[in-house]
Design a protein around this motif. Sequence first.
Motif, PDB file in Angstrom:
ATOM      1  N   SER A 265       0.509  -1.026  -0.071  1.00 36.11           N
ATOM      2  CA  SER A 265      -0.010  -0.248   0.160  1.00 36.11           C
ATOM      3  C   SER A 265       1.280   1.365   0.029  1.00 36.11           C
ATOM      4  CB  SER A 265      -0.738  -0.027   1.119  1.00 36.11           C
ATOM      5  OG  SER A 265       0.300   0.951   2.070  1.00 36.11           O
ATOM      6  N   PRO A 266       0.567   2.234  -0.298  1.00 35.54           N
ATOM      7  CA  PRO A 266       1.240   3.528  -0.203  1.00 35.54           C
ATOM      8  C   PRO A 266       2.265   3.466   0.679  1.00 35.54           C
ATOM      9  CG  PRO A 266      -1.141   4.391  -0.840  1.00 35.54           C
ATOM     10  CD  PRO A 266      -0.769   2.992  -0.611  1.00 35.54           C
ATOM     11  N   GLU A 267       1.737   3.086   2.429  1.00 34.96           N
ATOM     12  CA  GLU A 267       2.351   3.287   3.225  1.00 34.96           C
ATOM     13  C   GLU A 267       2.720   2.272   3.934  1.00 34.96           C
ATOM     14  OE1 GLU A 267       1.112   6.086   5.764  1.00 34.96           O
ATOM     15  OE2 GLU A 267       0.934   8.055   4.108  1.00 34.96           O
ATOM     16  N   VAL A 268       2.650   1.188   2.866  1.00 33.45           N
ATOM     17  CA  VAL A 268       3.524  -0.419   3.164  1.00 33.45           C
ATOM     18  C   VAL A 268       4.727  -0.700   2.610  1.00 33.45           C
ATOM     19  CG1 VAL A 268       2.584  -2.283   4.225  1.00 33.45           C
ATOM     20  CG2 VAL A 268       1.823  -0.856   5.283  1.00 33.45           C
ATOM     21  N   LEU A 269       5.371  -0.725   2.036  1.00 34.66           N
ATOM     22  CA  LEU A 269       6.443  -0.983   1.489  1.00 34.66           C
ATOM     23  C   LEU A 269       6.718  -2.314   1.552  1.00 34.66           C
ATOM     24  CD1 LEU A 269       8.850   1.982   1.090  1.00 34.66           C
ATOM     25  CD2 LEU A 269       5.846   1.953   0.702  1.00 34.66           C
ATOM     26  N   SER A 270       7.198  -2.646   0.214  1.00 29.61           N
ATOM     27  CA  SER A 270       7.628  -4.158   0.060  1.00 29.61           C
ATOM     28  C   SER A 270       8.668  -4.440  -1.490  1.00 29.61           C
ATOM     29  CB  SER A 270       6.378  -4.835   0.013  1.00 29.61           C
ATOM     30  OG  SER A 270       6.971  -6.319  -0.118  1.00 29.61           O
ATOM     31  N   VAL A 271       8.937  -5.752  -0.657  1.00 27.53           N
ATOM     32  CA  VAL A 271       9.228  -6.321  -2.280  1.00 27.53           C
ATOM     33  C   VAL A 271       8.753  -7.381  -2.746  1.00 27.53           C
ATOM     34  CG1 VAL A 271      10.732  -7.248  -0.893  1.00 27.53           C
ATOM     35  CG2 VAL A 271      11.983  -7.775  -3.673  1.00 27.53           C
ATOM     36  N   GLN A 272       8.158  -7.610  -3.826  1.00 25.12           N
ATOM     37  CA  GLN A 272       7.267  -8.843  -4.447  1.00 25.12           C
ATOM     38  C   GLN A 272       7.451  -8.859  -5.779  1.00 25.12           C
ATOM     39  OE1 GLN A 272       3.333  -8.890  -2.638  1.00 25.12           O
ATOM     40  NE2 GLN A 272       3.716  -6.447  -2.845  1.00 25.12           N
ATOM     41  N   ASP A 273       8.547 -10.194  -5.549  1.00 23.85           N
ATOM     42  CA  ASP A 273       9.241 -10.632  -6.913  1.00 23.85           C
ATOM     43  C   ASP A 273       9.263 -12.301  -6.781  1.00 23.85           C
ATOM     44  OD1 ASP A 273      11.368 -11.645  -9.027  1.00 23.85           O
ATOM     45  OD2 ASP A 273      11.725  -9.420  -8.965  1.00 23.85           O
ATOM     46  N   ASN A 274       8.889 -12.875  -8.577  1.00 18.68           N
ATOM     47  CA  ASN A 274       8.836 -14.247  -8.490  1.00 18.68           C
ATOM     48  C   ASN A 274      10.438 -14.814  -8.440  1.00 18.68           C
ATOM     49  OD1 ASN A 274       6.512 -14.167  -8.602  1.00 18.68           O
ATOM     50  ND2 ASN A 274       6.475 -14.311 -11.037  1.00 18.68           N
ATOM     51  N   MET A 275      11.673 -14.102  -8.419  1.00 13.54           N
ATOM     52  CA  MET A 275      12.511 -14.254  -8.218  1.00 13.54           C
ATOM     53  C   MET A 275      12.698 -14.871  -6.914  1.00 13.54           C
ATOM     54  SD  MET A 275      14.153 -15.298 -11.523  1.00 13.54           S
ATOM     55  CE  MET A 275      15.881 -14.856 -11.071  1.00 13.54           C
ATOM     56  N   ASN A 276      12.073 -14.381  -5.874  1.00 13.60           N
ATOM     57  CA  ASN A 276      12.412 -14.269  -4.724  1.00 13.60           C
ATOM     58  C   ASN A 276      12.979 -16.147  -4.611  1.00 13.60           C
ATOM     59  OD1 ASN A 276      10.737 -16.189  -3.243  1.00 13.60           O
ATOM     60  ND2 ASN A 276       9.477 -14.903  -4.600  1.00 13.60           N
ATOM     61  N   LYS A 277      12.410 -16.970  -5.226  1.00  5.51           N
ATOM     62  CA  LYS A 277      12.677 -18.782  -5.474  1.00  5.51           C
ATOM     63  C   LYS A 277      14.284 -19.091  -5.613  1.00  5.51           C
ATOM     64  CE  LYS A 277       9.171 -19.587  -7.777  1.00  5.51           C
ATOM     65  NZ  LYS A 277       7.681 -18.568  -8.067  1.00  5.51           N
ATOM     66  N   TYR A 278      14.556 -18.068  -6.678  1.00  9.85           N
ATOM     67  CA  TYR A 278      16.188 -18.275  -7.278  1.00  9.85           C
ATOM     68  C   TYR A 278      16.702 -17.799  -5.825  1.00  9.85           C
ATOM     69  CZ  TYR A 278      12.646 -19.823 -10.275  1.00  9.85           C
ATOM     70  OH  TYR A 278      10.979 -20.397 -10.859  1.00  9.85           O
ATOM     71  N   VAL A 279      16.436 -16.562  -5.646  1.00  9.55           N
ATOM     72  CA  VAL A 279      18.299 -16.324  -5.473  1.00  9.55           C
ATOM     73  C   VAL A 279      18.322 -16.906  -3.474  1.00  9.55           C
ATOM     74  CG1 VAL A 279      17.952 -14.214  -6.334  1.00  9.55           C
ATOM     75  CG2 VAL A 279      16.542 -13.952  -4.318  1.00  9.55           C
ATOM     76  N   ASP A 280      19.259 -16.104  -2.941  1.00 11.07           N
ATOM     77  CA  ASP A 280      19.387 -16.880  -1.652  1.00 11.07           C
ATOM     78  C   ASP A 280      19.531 -15.205  -0.603  1.00 11.07           C
ATOM     79  OD1 ASP A 280      20.653 -19.596  -2.075  1.00 11.07           O
ATOM     80  OD2 ASP A 280      22.023 -17.944  -2.879  1.00 11.07           O
ATOM     81  N   ILE A 281      19.651 -14.168  -0.992  1.00 16.44           N
ATOM     82  CA  ILE A 281      19.335 -13.189  -0.348  1.00 16.44           C
ATOM     83  C   ILE A 281      18.382 -11.908  -1.298  1.00 16.44           C
ATOM     84  CG2 ILE A 281      20.671 -11.007   0.268  1.00 16.44           C
ATOM     85  CD1 ILE A 281      22.799 -13.022   0.080  1.00 16.44           C
ATOM     86  N   ILE A 282      17.767 -11.550  -0.918  1.00 16.48           N
ATOM     87  CA  ILE A 282      16.216 -10.964  -0.936  1.00 16.48           C
ATOM     88  C   ILE A 282      16.794  -9.535  -1.066  1.00 16.48           C
ATOM     89  CG2 ILE A 282      14.169  -9.884  -1.269  1.00 16.48           C
ATOM     90  CD1 ILE A 282      14.052 -12.984  -2.086  1.00 16.48           C
ATOM     91  N   SER A 283      17.363  -8.832  -2.110  1.00 16.45           N
ATOM     92  CA  SER A 283      17.869  -7.141  -2.153  1.00 16.45           C
ATOM     93  C   SER A 283      17.525  -6.387  -3.175  1.00 16.45           C
ATOM     94  CB  SER A 283      19.553  -7.625  -3.162  1.00 16.45           C
ATOM     95  OG  SER A 283      20.071  -8.661  -2.331  1.00 16.45           O
ATOM     96  N   LEU A 284      17.068  -5.418  -2.002  1.00 17.15           N
ATOM     97  CA  LEU A 284      16.464  -4.414  -3.124  1.00 17.15           C
ATOM     98  C   LEU A 284      17.172  -2.936  -2.864  1.00 17.15           C
ATOM     99  CD1 LEU A 284      13.395  -2.814  -1.117  1.00 17.15           C
ATOM    100  CD2 LEU A 284      14.859  -4.721  -0.386  1.00 17.15           C
ATOM    101  N   ASN A 285      16.766  -2.112  -3.821  1.00 11.28           N
ATOM    102  CA  ASN A 285      17.585  -0.949  -4.424  1.00 11.28           C
ATOM    103  C   ASN A 285      16.057  -0.313  -3.732  1.00 11.28           C
ATOM    104  OD1 ASN A 285      19.101  -2.003  -5.355  1.00 11.28           O
ATOM    105  ND2 ASN A 285      18.805  -1.181  -7.074  1.00 11.28           N
ATOM    106  N   GLU A 286      15.828   0.791  -2.802  1.00 13.23           N
ATOM    107  CA  GLU A 286      13.943   1.488  -3.083  1.00 13.23           C
ATOM    108  C   GLU A 286      15.405   3.117  -2.728  1.00 13.23           C
ATOM    109  OE1 GLU A 286      13.552   3.415   0.193  1.00 13.23           O
ATOM    110  OE2 GLU A 286      15.289   3.206   1.016  1.00 13.23           O
ATOM    111  N   TYR A 287      14.367   3.660  -3.317  1.00 11.20           N
ATOM    112  CA  TYR A 287      14.589   5.502  -3.425  1.00 11.20           C
ATOM    113  C   TYR A 287      13.521   6.722  -2.516  1.00 11.20           C
ATOM    114  CZ  TYR A 287      18.873   4.550  -5.988  1.00 11.20           C
ATOM    115  OH  TYR A 287      20.078   4.246  -5.652  1.00 11.20           O
ATOM    116  N   VAL A 288      13.551   5.773  -1.331  1.00 12.67           N
ATOM    117  CA  VAL A 288      12.443   6.992  -1.242  1.00 12.67           C
ATOM    118  C   VAL A 288      13.030   7.879  -0.379  1.00 12.67           C
ATOM    119  CG1 VAL A 288      10.774   6.860   1.058  1.00 12.67           C
ATOM    120  CG2 VAL A 288      10.618   4.874   0.515  1.00 12.67           C
ATOM    121  N   GLY A 289      12.438   9.115  -0.622  1.00  9.08           N
ATOM    122  CA  GLY A 289      12.824  10.114  -0.589  1.00  9.08           C
ATOM    123  C   GLY A 289      13.670  11.177  -1.611  1.00  9.08           C
ATOM    124  N   TRP A 290      13.534  10.638  -2.747  1.00  7.07           N
ATOM    125  CA  TRP A 290      14.367  10.946  -3.984  1.00  7.07           C
ATOM    126  C   TRP A 290      13.655  10.455  -5.108  1.00  7.07           C
ATOM    127  CZ3 TRP A 290      17.940  14.034  -4.120  1.00  7.07           C
ATOM    128  CH2 TRP A 290      19.029  14.626  -5.447  1.00  7.07           C
TER     129      TRP A 290
END
Length: 599
Positions: free
Chosen positions: A458-483
Amino acid sequence: MKKILILAALLSASFSYGQRTEGLDPLIQNVYGREIQSLNGYWNYFADPLETGYYDYRRRPDPNGFFKDKQVDNVTTWKEYDFDLSPVMAVPGDWNTQVYQLFHYEGMVWMRHKFPAVREAGKRNYLYFGASNYLTHVFLNGEHVGDHEGGYTPFNFDVTDLLRDGENTLVVAVDNKRLPERVPTIICDWFNYGGVTRDVMLVSVPERFVESYTVRLKPGTVDTVEAFVRMNRKQAGQRVGLAIPELKIDLQGTTDADGIARFEKRARIGLWSPESPKLYAVEIASDDDRVEDEIGFRTIETRGREILLNGKPIFLRGISIHEEAAFRNGRIAKVEEDRTLLNWARELGCNYVRLAHYPHNEQMVREAERMGLLVWSEIPVYWTILWEREDVYANALNQLDEMIERDQNRCNVIIWSIANETPHGDARDRFLSSLAAYAREKDPTRLISMAMERNDKSPEVLSVQDNMNKYVDIISLNEYVGWYDGTNEKIDRVRWEIDYEKPVMISEFGGGAPYGRHGEATEIWTEEYQADLYRKTLRMIEERMPPVSGISPWVLKDFRSARRLLPQTQDGFNRKGVISDRGERKQAFYVLQDYYKTK
Ligand code: GCB
């Protein structure tokens, strides 16, 4: 109709000539540890935007192209190029910052270098390029040696049969055009430096030599060294030795039919870590060959939401880095320039660096290893690649393979990253999951990740949801709140929900400010705004996110990017550095440094 088809086939055959990786030989592991003759220096060059030296006027590959380096022997000889009369540029080096007229040039440049060589009986000679951006056609003494696609990984060719005693003429045509089917593709946020950007050398090895080796801890143990040594000859019965004197390891083995010898030995091993970056002298020898390296041992794994280094949870205090030299702002050409950046990372308090967005030069990784810096290494599968195309996949796979092959013995490399900010979709998932599977199979001793994008609940509940989650060991995300997303006050309002039971890392956050621009903390593009963004983001990470295992804010140093056009603020630079392009520390540098003291 038939005619048209034949014509189409002919056309595509001629257009695709040489546009693929071709003629390569398996990469020689640890070239810096071999008998080498540097071919670095000042090479003659000229730009060829119409590719006149490569294709004839019907756009067919010209068998008498510029690579023949035709010598004019009398006044009646026709030719329309002349390397002898052409200027020179330094190799390694990008052409953009060396030649003012080529600053924005994207196309083919011809380069020639003459060098002496001695042919020795019983030796093989390889021509090795640390990297050349992007497509490289290589010719020796007028003959085509091979081609390489991809701007950031090494490649080599066996040139024993073409090498001459005495003077040799090496000609390369380097083409850095951006095209949709290339990797990276047409749009990316870093400068498209063209040229032979890393060391070039002639490597001399015996007829039978140690082509490659892997020396590491046996998976699942901390007291057993395992090693695989691969000879160039795929033959059984070749004798190979492995010695690590400090560990009292001195083993003899023989190769199997694939030319591979395997070793395993228990020892009391001092593990490598950022606090104690212990490396052991390793020697590998065959009947005729001998190569030395420095190798460290460590384990890296995940447990639930934690990353464990040598069995203990670690927080990765990182920073993202582009391979661009400080102060002069061109592609890095010497190890001293690697050291400047890595020392800045250490001054920040880092134990980890994200080497974005492509494999950096080999010395960068080796220096980081000596300094105790863990590494994320990445291939330039960046933004919107042509996911559906097999040749694009083959190219990405080759770059992944070359990256892993080169750095497989660097214990500080803990993460292979297969992509950055890619759009969701089935074709992408197929492409990336296949890359992940390949990396895992080739190297089961490291973690796989990729920089994902936010996908909020939602606008205030940020998340990462990506099908690739199954294939990686670490969930890495780029986020630019404030920019790119709201102003800094938004950072204080949001919270995060991430549903995967895997470690989470923030591979990027940040904002831009030219060094010395001051104002209120609410005024964008000021150092105060950038510092405030850091303060608020770090607080958000501590208070309103699930546990985070590491961060690599964007970015260590301001870097050139043709996308950054705002006059008097960007002037062709991405200004998100915590250090300016001239080495000045911005306020955000100290905010991050203070935070790292607490971690
Ligand atoms: C990103 C990209 C990075 C850019 C950065 C920016 O998300 O991964 O390559 O440079 O944002 O500054 O926009």
